[in-house]
Design a protein around this motif. Sequence first.
Motif, PDB file in Angstrom:
ATOM      1  N   VAL A 120       0.880  -1.108  -0.290  1.00 63.62           N
ATOM      2  CA  VAL A 120      -0.077   0.017  -0.083  1.00 63.62           C
ATOM      3  C   VAL A 120       0.609   0.854  -0.322  1.00 63.62           C
ATOM      4  CG1 VAL A 120      -2.069   1.118   1.313  1.00 63.62           C
ATOM      5  CG2 VAL A 120      -1.951  -1.330   0.853  1.00 63.62           C
ATOM      6  N   CYS A 121       2.285   0.725   0.885  1.00 61.91           N
ATOM      7  CA  CYS A 121       2.969   2.440   1.057  1.00 61.91           C
ATOM      8  C   CYS A 121       3.093   2.732  -0.012  1.00 61.91           C
ATOM      9  CB  CYS A 121       3.426   2.163   2.428  1.00 61.91           C
ATOM     10  SG  CYS A 121       2.692   2.551   3.867  1.00 61.91           S
ATOM     11  N   SER A 122       3.897   1.536  -0.826  1.00 59.73           N
ATOM     12  CA  SER A 122       4.563   1.833  -2.397  1.00 59.73           C
ATOM     13  C   SER A 122       3.836   2.690  -3.314  1.00 59.73           C
ATOM     14  CB  SER A 122       5.554   0.827  -2.246  1.00 59.73           C
ATOM     15  OG  SER A 122       3.939  -0.910  -2.702  1.00 59.73           O
ATOM     16  N   VAL A 123       2.998   1.273  -3.514  1.00 57.43           N
ATOM     17  CA  VAL A 123       1.843   2.603  -4.332  1.00 57.43           C
ATOM     18  C   VAL A 123       1.036   3.899  -4.150  1.00 57.43           C
ATOM     19  CG1 VAL A 123      -0.490   1.611  -5.621  1.00 57.43           C
ATOM     20  CG2 VAL A 123       0.661   0.002  -4.843  1.00 57.43           C
ATOM     21  N   MET A 124       1.289   3.907  -2.896  1.00 56.55           N
ATOM     22  CA  MET A 124       0.993   5.854  -2.521  1.00 56.55           C
ATOM     23  C   MET A 124       2.509   6.133  -3.079  1.00 56.55           C
ATOM     24  SD  MET A 124      -2.072   6.025   0.339  1.00 56.55           S
ATOM     25  CE  MET A 124      -1.019   4.484   2.198  1.00 56.55           C
ATOM     26  N   ASP A 125       3.286   5.783  -2.623  1.00 59.46           N
ATOM     27  CA  ASP A 125       4.624   6.664  -2.516  1.00 59.46           C
ATOM     28  C   ASP A 125       5.116   6.713  -4.132  1.00 59.46           C
ATOM     29  OD1 ASP A 125       4.604   7.235  -0.044  1.00 59.46           O
ATOM     30  OD2 ASP A 125       6.685   5.545  -0.002  1.00 59.46           O
ATOM     31  N   ARG A 126       4.511   5.885  -5.228  1.00 60.90           N
ATOM     32  CA  ARG A 126       4.874   5.984  -6.555  1.00 60.90           C
ATOM     33  C   ARG A 126       3.753   6.866  -6.972  1.00 60.90           C
ATOM     34  NH1 ARG A 126       7.284   1.139  -8.891  1.00 60.90           N
ATOM     35  NH2 ARG A 126       5.660   0.614 -10.509  1.00 60.90           N
ATOM     36  N   THR A 127       2.238   6.792  -6.726  1.00 62.05           N
ATOM     37  CA  THR A 127       0.922   7.828  -7.144  1.00 62.05           C
ATOM     38  C   THR A 127       1.667   9.287  -5.902  1.00 62.05           C
ATOM     39  OG1 THR A 127      -0.705   6.253  -6.837  1.00 62.05           O
ATOM     40  CG2 THR A 127      -1.036   8.311  -6.447  1.00 62.05           C
ATOM     41  N   ALA A 128       2.616   9.337  -5.158  1.00 65.27           N
ATOM     42  CA  ALA A 128       3.173  10.960  -4.876  1.00 65.27           C
ATOM     43  C   ALA A 128       4.030  11.053  -6.117  1.00 65.27           C
ATOM     44  CB  ALA A 128       3.203  10.845  -3.657  1.00 65.27           C
ATOM     45  N   ALA A 129       4.401  10.152  -6.307  1.00 64.15           N
ATOM     46  CA  ALA A 129       5.996  10.674  -7.386  1.00 64.15           C
ATOM     47  C   ALA A 129       4.932  11.364  -8.697  1.00 64.15           C
ATOM     48  CB  ALA A 129       6.749   9.591  -6.995  1.00 64.15           C
ATOM     49  N   ALA A 130       4.574  10.574  -9.099  1.00 66.52           N
ATOM     50  CA  ALA A 130       2.888  11.225 -10.215  1.00 66.52           C
ATOM     51  C   ALA A 130       2.964  12.111 -10.185  1.00 66.52           C
ATOM     52  CB  ALA A 130       2.018  10.244 -10.706  1.00 66.52           C
ATOM     53  N   ALA A 131       2.365  12.378  -8.634  1.00 67.39           N
ATOM     54  CA  ALA A 131       2.043  14.128  -8.614  1.00 67.39           C
ATOM     55  C   ALA A 131       3.010  15.016  -8.867  1.00 67.39           C
ATOM     56  CB  ALA A 131       0.915  14.050  -7.385  1.00 67.39           C
ATOM     57  N   GLU A 132       4.035  14.793  -8.089  1.00 67.22           N
ATOM     58  CA  GLU A 132       5.051  15.937  -8.460  1.00 67.22           C
ATOM     59  C   GLU A 132       6.468  16.073  -9.769  1.00 67.22           C
ATOM     60  OE1 GLU A 132       8.094  13.812  -5.596  1.00 67.22           O
ATOM     61  OE2 GLU A 132       7.595  14.704  -3.903  1.00 67.22           O
ATOM     62  N   LEU A 133       5.662  14.227 -11.005  1.00 60.95           N
ATOM     63  CA  LEU A 133       6.017  15.134 -11.768  1.00 60.95           C
ATOM     64  C   LEU A 133       4.669  15.478 -12.790  1.00 60.95           C
ATOM     65  CD1 LEU A 133       7.149  11.513 -13.228  1.00 60.95           C
ATOM     66  CD2 LEU A 133       8.356  13.674 -12.782  1.00 60.95           C
ATOM     67  N   ALA A 134       4.239  16.115 -12.293  1.00 64.72           N
ATOM     68  CA  ALA A 134       2.661  16.835 -12.843  1.00 64.72           C
ATOM     69  C   ALA A 134       3.002  18.265 -12.198  1.00 64.72           C
ATOM     70  CB  ALA A 134       0.950  16.176 -12.265  1.00 64.72           C
ATOM     71  N   LEU A 135       3.122  18.622 -11.301  1.00 67.00           N
ATOM     72  CA  LEU A 135       3.768  19.895 -10.531  1.00 67.00           C
ATOM     73  C   LEU A 135       5.118  20.182 -11.304  1.00 67.00           C
ATOM     74  CD1 LEU A 135       2.944  18.779  -6.553  1.00 67.00           C
ATOM     75  CD2 LEU A 135       1.339  20.537  -8.510  1.00 67.00           C
ATOM     76  N   ALA A 136       5.648  19.121 -11.816  1.00 63.35           N
ATOM     77  CA  ALA A 136       7.063  19.719 -12.490  1.00 63.35           C
ATOM     78  C   ALA A 136       6.590  20.112 -13.771  1.00 63.35           C
ATOM     79  CB  ALA A 136       8.101  19.038 -12.305  1.00 63.35           C
ATOM     80  N   GLU A 137       5.653  19.730 -14.114  1.00 58.39           N
ATOM     81  CA  GLU A 137       5.451  20.286 -15.621  1.00 58.39           C
ATOM     82  C   GLU A 137       5.461  22.010 -15.947  1.00 58.39           C
ATOM     83  OE1 GLU A 137       2.564  18.274 -17.926  1.00 58.39           O
ATOM     84  OE2 GLU A 137       3.468  16.543 -16.653  1.00 58.39           O
ATOM     85  N   SER A 138       5.570  22.455 -17.202  1.00 61.22           N
ATOM     86  CA  SER A 138       5.830  24.024 -16.463  1.00 61.22           C
ATOM     87  C   SER A 138       4.301  23.898 -17.828  1.00 61.22           C
ATOM     88  CB  SER A 138       7.150  24.033 -17.624  1.00 61.22           C
ATOM     89  OG  SER A 138       6.971  23.569 -18.526  1.00 61.22           O
ATOM     90  N   GLY A 139       3.775  23.156 -18.446  1.00 60.60           N
ATOM     91  CA  GLY A 139       2.989  23.927 -19.491  1.00 60.60           C
ATOM     92  C   GLY A 139       1.459  24.093 -18.958  1.00 60.60           C
ATOM     93  N   ASP A 140       0.475  23.288 -19.759  1.00 61.06           N
ATOM     94  CA  ASP A 140      -1.239  23.376 -19.527  1.00 61.06           C
ATOM     95  C   ASP A 140      -1.544  22.636 -17.951  1.00 61.06           C
ATOM     96  OD1 ASP A 140      -3.629  24.280 -20.775  1.00 61.06           O
ATOM     97  OD2 ASP A 140      -4.122  21.931 -20.124  1.00 61.06           O
TER      98      ASP A 140
END
Length: 215
Positions: A72-92
């Motif tokens: 569970v923790c690993s899935v949530m951590d990977r999901t959090a990493a995906a959210a961080e990548l989304a926040l790092a996007e500079s476009g739309d």
Amino acid sequence: MPTATAPAERKVTRPRADALRNRERIVGAAREMIVEHGPDVPIDEIARRAGVGNATVYRNFPDRDALVREVVCSVMDRTAAAAELALAESGDAFTALEHFVHAAADERIGALCPMVSDTFDQHHPDLQASRERVERLIEEVMGRAKAAGQLRPDVGVGDLMIAVGQLSRPPAGTDCPRGDRFVHRLLQLFLDGLRAPARSALPGTALSIKELRAS
């Protein structure tokens, strides 16, 4: 006069590389099999898929709860990493939200619900830390899209997570690989409905994470 001797250096024991690989294989195999068969899948089946012996599983995880919690923790951590990548996007901002939602679905977060509710202490500090991190990041991703006027304002984090969780599960009676073919198509239909301006009024109010936990 005796000469002073330097204090002995403290040895730091680090897990061996092969031990770390075994642990990663176990968690990966457990994640796959729990998604496919539920949290009660036999440990020996997990060990077989991971390519290790039962003793190796128990050496890393003393009981089933410890293993499921790590999944569970690993899935949530990977999901959090995906959210961080989304926040790092500079476009739309809405495109970044879309990227996050599709990545979260690939993590099969819909399979977490029965595990979190039925198998162990929901207030374990590791679980709480992972959960709070991912929730905070999802709020940021959605907040940025709302601030840009691209995400309808009447949806909350709870609304998003319920939809992603449900749409990323295969229909009853359908094997996982076959159901996977349709996940991203249905998610995109859902995402199109989140765009502002809204085409209709939603019944009720936006669902928060707090309300989602209490429901």
